[in-house]
Design a protein around this motif. Structure first.
Motif, PDB file in Angstrom:
ATOM      1  N   ASN A 537       0.846  -1.209   0.000  1.00  0.00           N
ATOM      2  CA  ASN A 537       0.000   0.000   0.000  1.00  0.00           C
ATOM      3  C   ASN A 537       0.877   1.253   0.000  1.00  0.00           C
ATOM      4  OD1 ASN A 537      -3.063  -0.869   0.490  1.00  0.00           O
ATOM      5  ND2 ASN A 537      -1.746  -2.263   1.647  1.00  0.00           N
ATOM      6  N   GLU A 538       1.841   1.262  -0.923  1.00  0.00           N
ATOM      7  CA  GLU A 538       2.708   2.403  -1.181  1.00  0.00           C
ATOM      8  C   GLU A 538       3.514   2.824   0.043  1.00  0.00           C
ATOM      9  OE1 GLU A 538       0.157   5.411  -2.710  1.00  0.00           O
ATOM     10  OE2 GLU A 538      -0.199   4.367  -4.609  1.00  0.00           O
ATOM     11  N   GLY A 539       3.761   1.867   0.925  1.00  0.00           N
ATOM     12  CA  GLY A 539       4.597   2.175   2.077  1.00  0.00           C
ATOM     13  C   GLY A 539       3.926   3.043   3.119  1.00  0.00           C
ATOM     14  N   ASN A 540       2.635   3.157   3.065  1.00  0.00           N
ATOM     15  CA  ASN A 540       1.902   3.998   4.014  1.00  0.00           C
ATOM     16  C   ASN A 540       1.839   3.297   5.380  1.00  0.00           C
ATOM     17  OD1 ASN A 540      -0.070   5.436   5.481  1.00  0.00           O
ATOM     18  ND2 ASN A 540      -1.024   6.152   3.575  1.00  0.00           N
ATOM     19  N   TRP A 541       2.313   3.999   6.415  1.00  0.00           N
ATOM     20  CA  TRP A 541       2.364   3.405   7.744  1.00  0.00           C
ATOM     21  C   TRP A 541       0.968   3.126   8.306  1.00  0.00           C
ATOM     22  CZ3 TRP A 541       6.264   1.222  10.199  1.00  0.00           C
ATOM     23  CH2 TRP A 541       7.574   1.494   9.755  1.00  0.00           C
ATOM     24  N   LYS A 542      -0.052   3.717   7.751  1.00  0.00           N
ATOM     25  CA  LYS A 542      -1.399   3.408   8.225  1.00  0.00           C
ATOM     26  C   LYS A 542      -1.774   1.954   7.956  1.00  0.00           C
ATOM     27  CE  LYS A 542      -3.271   8.088   7.684  1.00  0.00           C
ATOM     28  NZ  LYS A 542      -4.295   8.908   7.016  1.00  0.00           N
ATOM     29  N   TRP A 543      -1.065   1.350   6.970  1.00  0.00           N
ATOM     30  CA  TRP A 543      -1.342  -0.037   6.620  1.00  0.00           C
ATOM     31  C   TRP A 543      -0.403  -1.016   7.317  1.00  0.00           C
ATOM     32  CZ3 TRP A 543      -5.536  -1.525   3.928  1.00  0.00           C
ATOM     33  CH2 TRP A 543      -6.233  -0.513   3.259  1.00  0.00           C
ATOM     34  N   TYR A 544       0.379  -0.506   8.268  1.00  0.00           N
ATOM     35  CA  TYR A 544       1.299  -1.387   9.012  1.00  0.00           C
ATOM     36  C   TYR A 544       0.504  -2.129  10.072  1.00  0.00           C
ATOM     37  CZ  TYR A 544       5.419  -3.006  11.557  1.00  0.00           C
ATOM     38  OH  TYR A 544       6.380  -3.786  12.149  1.00  0.00           O
ATOM     39  N   GLU A 545      -0.239  -3.107   9.606  1.00  0.00           N
ATOM     40  CA  GLU A 545      -1.143  -3.865  10.471  1.00  0.00           C
ATOM     41  C   GLU A 545      -1.442  -5.193   9.805  1.00  0.00           C
ATOM     42  OE1 GLU A 545      -2.318  -5.110  13.223  1.00  0.00           O
ATOM     43  OE2 GLU A 545      -2.648  -3.042  13.875  1.00  0.00           O
ATOM     44  N   ILE A 546      -1.920  -6.136  10.593  1.00  0.00           N
ATOM     45  CA  ILE A 546      -2.304  -7.439  10.052  1.00  0.00           C
ATOM     46  C   ILE A 546      -3.694  -7.292   9.430  1.00  0.00           C
ATOM     47  CG2 ILE A 546      -2.811  -9.859  10.578  1.00  0.00           C
ATOM     48  CD1 ILE A 546      -0.910  -9.556  12.988  1.00  0.00           C
ATOM     49  N   SER A 547      -3.785  -7.587   8.138  1.00  0.00           N
ATOM     50  CA  SER A 547      -5.058  -7.436   7.441  1.00  0.00           C
ATOM     51  C   SER A 547      -6.041  -8.511   7.869  1.00  0.00           C
ATOM     52  CB  SER A 547      -4.826  -7.528   5.927  1.00  0.00           C
ATOM     53  OG  SER A 547      -6.065  -7.519   5.247  1.00  0.00           O
ATOM     54  N   ARG A 548      -7.311  -8.156   7.902  1.00  0.00           N
ATOM     55  CA  ARG A 548      -8.357  -9.138   8.187  1.00  0.00           C
ATOM     56  C   ARG A 548      -8.706  -9.948   6.946  1.00  0.00           C
ATOM     57  NH1 ARG A 548     -11.095  -8.439  13.007  1.00  0.00           N
ATOM     58  NH2 ARG A 548     -10.515  -6.572  14.188  1.00  0.00           N
ATOM     59  N   ASN A 549      -8.218  -9.508   5.798  1.00  0.00           N
ATOM     60  CA  ASN A 549      -8.479 -10.203   4.543  1.00  0.00           C
ATOM     61  C   ASN A 549      -7.453 -11.333   4.386  1.00  0.00           C
ATOM     62  OD1 ASN A 549      -8.459 -10.962   1.769  1.00  0.00           O
ATOM     63  ND2 ASN A 549      -9.553  -9.054   1.278  1.00  0.00           N
ATOM     64  N   GLN A 550      -7.924 -12.575   4.372  1.00  0.00           N
ATOM     65  CA  GLN A 550      -6.998 -13.706   4.331  1.00  0.00           C
ATOM     66  C   GLN A 550      -6.195 -13.740   3.043  1.00  0.00           C
ATOM     67  OE1 GLN A 550      -6.556 -15.683   7.057  1.00  0.00           O
ATOM     68  NE2 GLN A 550      -4.764 -16.437   5.929  1.00  0.00           N
ATOM     69  N   THR A 551      -6.776 -13.264   1.952  1.00  0.00           N
ATOM     70  CA  THR A 551      -6.052 -13.240   0.679  1.00  0.00           C
ATOM     71  C   THR A 551      -4.842 -12.322   0.771  1.00  0.00           C
ATOM     72  OG1 THR A 551      -8.116 -13.627  -0.526  1.00  0.00           O
ATOM     73  CG2 THR A 551      -6.242 -12.768  -1.799  1.00  0.00           C
ATOM     74  N   ILE A 552      -5.029 -11.173   1.421  1.00  0.00           N
ATOM     75  CA  ILE A 552      -3.903 -10.243   1.601  1.00  0.00           C
ATOM     76  C   ILE A 552      -2.857 -10.848   2.519  1.00  0.00           C
ATOM     77  CG2 ILE A 552      -3.250  -7.987   2.526  1.00  0.00           C
ATOM     78  CD1 ILE A 552      -5.945  -6.928   1.598  1.00  0.00           C
ATOM     79  N   ILE A 553      -3.303 -11.508   3.567  1.00  0.00           N
ATOM     80  CA  ILE A 553      -2.343 -12.167   4.472  1.00  0.00           C
ATOM     81  C   ILE A 553      -1.517 -13.192   3.702  1.00  0.00           C
ATOM     82  CG2 ILE A 553      -2.113 -13.751   6.426  1.00  0.00           C
ATOM     83  CD1 ILE A 553      -4.475 -12.383   7.743  1.00  0.00           C
ATOM     84  N   ASN A 554      -2.189 -14.024   2.909  1.00  0.00           N
ATOM     85  CA  ASN A 554      -1.478 -15.059   2.158  1.00  0.00           C
ATOM     86  C   ASN A 554      -0.443 -14.440   1.219  1.00  0.00           C
ATOM     87  OD1 ASN A 554      -3.064 -16.941   3.444  1.00  0.00           O
ATOM     88  ND2 ASN A 554      -4.508 -17.182   1.730  1.00  0.00           N
ATOM     89  N   ALA A 555      -0.807 -13.331   0.604  1.00  0.00           N
ATOM     90  CA  ALA A 555       0.127 -12.657  -0.295  1.00  0.00           C
ATOM     91  C   ALA A 555       1.299 -12.065   0.481  1.00  0.00           C
ATOM     92  CB  ALA A 555      -0.598 -11.558  -1.078  1.00  0.00           C
ATOM     93  N   SER A 556       1.033 -11.602   1.699  1.00  0.00           N
ATOM     94  CA  SER A 556       2.067 -10.909   2.464  1.00  0.00           C
ATOM     95  C   SER A 556       3.141 -11.853   3.017  1.00  0.00           C
ATOM     96  CB  SER A 556       1.429 -10.136   3.629  1.00  0.00           C
ATOM     97  OG  SER A 556       0.891 -11.033   4.585  1.00  0.00           O
ATOM     98  N   ILE A 557       2.773 -13.129   3.184  1.00  0.00           N
ATOM     99  CA  ILE A 557       3.772 -14.038   3.771  1.00  0.00           C
ATOM    100  C   ILE A 557       4.310 -15.031   2.736  1.00  0.00           C
ATOM    101  CG2 ILE A 557       2.926 -13.855   6.126  1.00  0.00           C
ATOM    102  CD1 ILE A 557       2.020 -16.897   4.119  1.00  0.00           C
ATOM    103  N   ARG A 558       4.015 -14.761   1.456  1.00  0.00           N
ATOM    104  CA  ARG A 558       4.460 -15.682   0.412  1.00  0.00           C
ATOM    105  C   ARG A 558       5.978 -15.831   0.384  1.00  0.00           C
ATOM    106  NH1 ARG A 558       1.901 -13.565  -4.029  1.00  0.00           N
ATOM    107  NH2 ARG A 558       0.045 -14.770  -3.461  1.00  0.00           N
ATOM    108  N   GLU A 559       6.691 -14.736   0.644  1.00  0.00           N
ATOM    109  CA  GLU A 559       8.163 -14.762   0.614  1.00  0.00           C
ATOM    110  C   GLU A 559       8.738 -14.679   2.037  1.00  0.00           C
ATOM    111  OE1 GLU A 559       9.830 -15.312  -2.079  1.00  0.00           O
ATOM    112  OE2 GLU A 559       8.052 -15.251  -3.372  1.00  0.00           O
TER     113      GLU A 559
END
Length: 794
Positions: A537-559
């Motif tokens: 999310n363009e490095g915005n610190w407002k998004w420095y949180e664990i998403s409730r959307n499981q698809t986003i979580i899966n994408a975030s821990i892929r690497e």
């Protein structure tokens, strides 16, 4: 013309009822028994010469503790089990971004890669492919290895390297905060997966010194190497064992000189030293045959076996000198000495052995090994002291100089013993007991501050100015992730470890821990998810949180980095980096995690303690804390039971055991005041001190009871006790104390600590037997009744 005493002695010896069965067995077959013992010495001595230093990570940890059970159950899923080395390659001037430094780092990484025992798949340095950088651009994620493609050492490629390092999130982990050093991280196998051979810590440490430190520091004066980790610490301990040979030599020489000063007899000096050394060889040979080596913690046991052998050998020499001074020949003197000492000697040695074997109930293999080694050693001392020593002396006898020494110093010593006999006087005994009660109060007050575990940073087994602790201080001061790592395992059903509720609970735990004293930082899959979500999310610190959307979580821990998630997504660790592994730090953090786990574990996820070297330390501290009192109860219980069986009197047991108890309490007070914690290295000292210390009381009491039953008053009986065995007991205590006090100068700190504590226990147990035992006898034994009973029986 025959000596009348001699004639009476021969007549007494030939009376069948007067001769114990063991005495007849030994002295009627002297030559055959000595021949058998000589063959045994050759056989066991040959095996003793082949014994090797031995150390094992798993043998030094409590394998049955729940933390360790959890760690070993999931060892394949965890990257950090506590057995690793970290090699910091530092420059004295400049920074790491030079062609020369990077070439040196590459060579060192290659050297470490090929060292036996290294888990090559987990090796990390700036030159390994598993150290990468990632960033978010307008085109999406970009990344790669930290070493840029086409790196050639030029200014441009070095600048690219600098940018990659800054984007890699390795600053403070693999790269120091001041860019003047980097880490080569090498996890180790406990056993070679191909051959099954255990890691040779001494050889591994030697290779680190020769192939890494010495080689590269010599090649480039600007390079400094710093190495930490369990394997290096154990290697340094094994290296320090070499100095123990010097202390062994000093102890033997000092003991020999003091023994000659005491006995003024060549045979009375050399024979007990010889037979005590034989006991050590038998012990080492037996351990080798049983498959044991000498680890850094049990390597001091041969000292104790030698000391115990000398302790009891002095009693034999003393008894024979007294009998020889009466005019008996060497065989008769040896038989009379054996007859007088074999019961109290066997009782004392069996008490020693059983006291040491109580250590076996502590669920740490290295302490169990020490218990076995000490128990075997004491069992052999029974043979070398009561059989080999006596039989050799029956041939050689006490030399004329020793006999004259006893005869010429009788009157002078009698005056000294007469004065000391007042310890049992009705007017002096209450004062002694009052002093003992005051000492007890002071001991109980100061021992309240006694801690379980390590009380210093670094390796407390080594001195603060040791090379290892200097290396450890360098890494602590230059890196934000310490070498003390506590791993909390989060267990879930398969393919469920990345669910929102799981990551959220992990994040909550990290928040609590980061606000806990002693915690430096933490890392987990939740951090990765938050960082990547922010980046998406363009490095915005407002998004420095664990998403409730499981698809986003899966994408975030892929690497996600290796080590933060296992293959079937059923386990993910929370890495907690601690400021140190002091006992208070570990206790505070572990209590916080356990409270959190109890409140937050459910069917979706369970928080399990604990892996990492700090987790191992925490488990070890818990085992030692729970085992300490149990061990003391067992030691005193065994000693008391054996004394009760022998003397058939609870009052006698109290006279012998109470001085030992006072010594144990005062020893713990000294540990608290001196900043010595109770840990794997120091816990056995308490049992060893009690086991050896009981010997003094047994010898004193056995003589005291004998004279009381002959109808003597308490003070007169104690005077005769001092005349017959007091000098030997005092000499033994002083000699053993001086023998171990030299350990204080050892480069191995736990040996220095053991030297201090054993010195105190040897001396104070002797003082307790000489000073406090007769005072207790005045009030507990009711000597007047014993005297009256003895006279009535005549």
């Amino acid at each position: 013309m025959s000596n009348p005493n001699h004639d009476r002695g021969e007549h007494y010896l030939t009376t069948p009822k007067a001769e114990p069965f063991l005495e007849r067995l030994l002295f009627n077959n002297r030559a055959a028994i000595l021949a058998i013992l000589a063959l045994l010495t050759v056989f066991l001595g040959y095996n003793a010469a082949k014994i090797q230093p031995d150390a094992s990570f798993e043998r030094m940890i409590p394998l049955e503790h729940p933390y360790i059970v959890n760690m070993l159950e999931h060892r394949e899923d965890l990257e950090n089990l506590g057995n690793f080395v970290r090699i910091a390659v530092a420059v004295e001037e400049g920074d790491i971004f030079t062609q020369e430094y990077m070439e040196t780092l590459k060579q060192i990484t290659d050297e470490v890669f090929y060292l036996n025992g290294v888990d090559r798949s987990g090796l990390k340095s700036l030159w390994t492919s598993n150290v990468r950088w990632v960033e978010v651009t307008e085109q999406g994620f970009q990344g790669g290895t930290v070493i840029p493609d086409g790196y050639d050492g030029s200014r441009d490629s070095l600048e690219q390297l600098r940018q990659n390092v800054l984007r890699s999130n390795e600053v403070g982990r693999l790269v120091s905060d001041n860019f003047q050093s980097t880490i080569v991280y090498a996890p180790l196998y406990e056993k070679n997966p191909e051959t099954g051979e255990a890691l040779d810590y001494a050889e591994f440490s030697r290779q680190l010194e020769e192939k890494i430190r010495d080689k590269y520091e010599e090649q480039n004066p600007n390079i400094q190497i710093h190495i930490v980790g369990f394997a290096k610490k154990v290697g340094d301990l094994i290296e320090g064992i070499g100095s123990i040979a010097w202390f062994a030599g000093i102890t033997i020489v000092l003991t020999t000189l003091l023994l000659f000063w005491y006995s003024r007899s060549i045979t009375g000096t050399l024979v007990p030293v010889f037979t005590s050394i034989i006991a050590v060889f038998w012990q080492l040979g037996a351990l080798r045959l049983l498959g044991y080596g000498l680890d850094p913690y049990s390597v001091l046991v041969p000292f104790l076996v030698f000391a115990i052998g000398i302790s009891h050998g002095v009693q034999i020499v003393n008894a024979m000198a007294v009998e020889a001074a009466k005019g008996f020949d060497s065989v008769t003197a040896a038989r009379l000495a054996f007859r007088a000492l074999y019961i109290p000697g066997m009782l004392a040695l069996i008490s020693d052995a059983f006291g040491f074997l109580t250590l076996f109930f502590i669920e740490i293999d290295v302490i169990r090994d020490l218990a076995i080694a000490a128990g075997i050693g004491v069992a052999f001392v029974i043979i070398t002291n009561l059989v080999l020593h006596v039989l050799i002396m029956s041939y050689l006898g006490i030399s004329k100089g020793g006999v004259r020494h006893v005869q010429n110093h009788g009157e002078k010593q009698d005056r000294k013993w007469r004065v000391m006999s007042y310890f049992s006087h009705p007017g002096v005994a209450p004062i002694s007991l009052l002093i003992a009660v005051i000492g007890l109060g002071l001991g109980l007050y100061y021992k309240q501050d006694l801690k379980i575990g390590d009380l210093d940073q670094g390796a407390p087994e080594l001195r603060k100015d040791s090379r290892y602790n200097k290396d450890n201080a360098f890494i602590i001061n230059n890196y934000s992730t310490s070498a003390d790592v506590l791993v909390v395992m989060v267990k879930t059903p398969e393919e469920q470890c990345t669910q929102y509720n799981v990551l959220r609970a992990m994040d909550k735990l990290q928040w609590e821990l980061q606000n806990t004293p002693g915690v430096q930082s933490s890392a987990s899959l939740a951090d990765v998810s938050k960082i990547v979500t922010k980046a998406l999310n363009e490095g915005n610190w407002k998004w420095y949180e664990i998403s409730r959307n499981q698809t986003i979580i899966n994408a975030s821990i892929r690497e996600a980095p290796a080590g933060l998630i296992n293959t079937d997504c059923s386990l993910t660790p929370v890495l907690v980096f601690l400021e140190d592994h002091k006992a208070e730090t570990l206790q505070t953090v572990v209590e916080r995690v356990e409270a959190f786990a109890e409140e937050n574990s459910n069917e979706e996820h369970r928080f399990l303690l604990a892996a990492g070297n700090a987790g191992v330390e925490a488990a070890t501290n818990e085992v030692i804390s729970s085992a300490k009192d149990k061990m003391l109860i067992l030691v005193y219980g065994v000693v008391s039971l054996l004394c009760l069986v022998t003397f058939r009197s609870v009052r006698a047991v109290l006279c012998i055991v109470i001085p030992l108890g006072l010594t144990s309490i005062l020893c713990e007070a000294i540990m608290a005041v001196s900043g010595i914690g109770i840990k794997v290295a120091t816990l056995p000292v308490i049992a060893l001190g009690v086991g050896i210390g009981v010997d003094y009381g047994i010898y004193i009491y056995s003589k005291l009871e004998k004279y009381l039953l002959e109808g003597k008053t308490l003070q007169e009986a104690y005077y005769e006790t001092l005349r017959s065995t007091g000098k030997a007991v005092m000499f033994t205590g002083v000699t053993l104390g001086l023998g171990v006090v030299t350990w204080i100068f050892s480069p191995i700190k736990f040996q220095a600590d053991m030297g201090l504590l054993l010195f105190f226990m040897f001396i104070w147990n002797m003082v307790g037997a000489i000073w406090l035992l007769p005072a207790l006898a005045r009030f507990l034994l009711r000597p007047d009744r014993m005297v009256a009973k003895a006279r009535a029986a005549k």
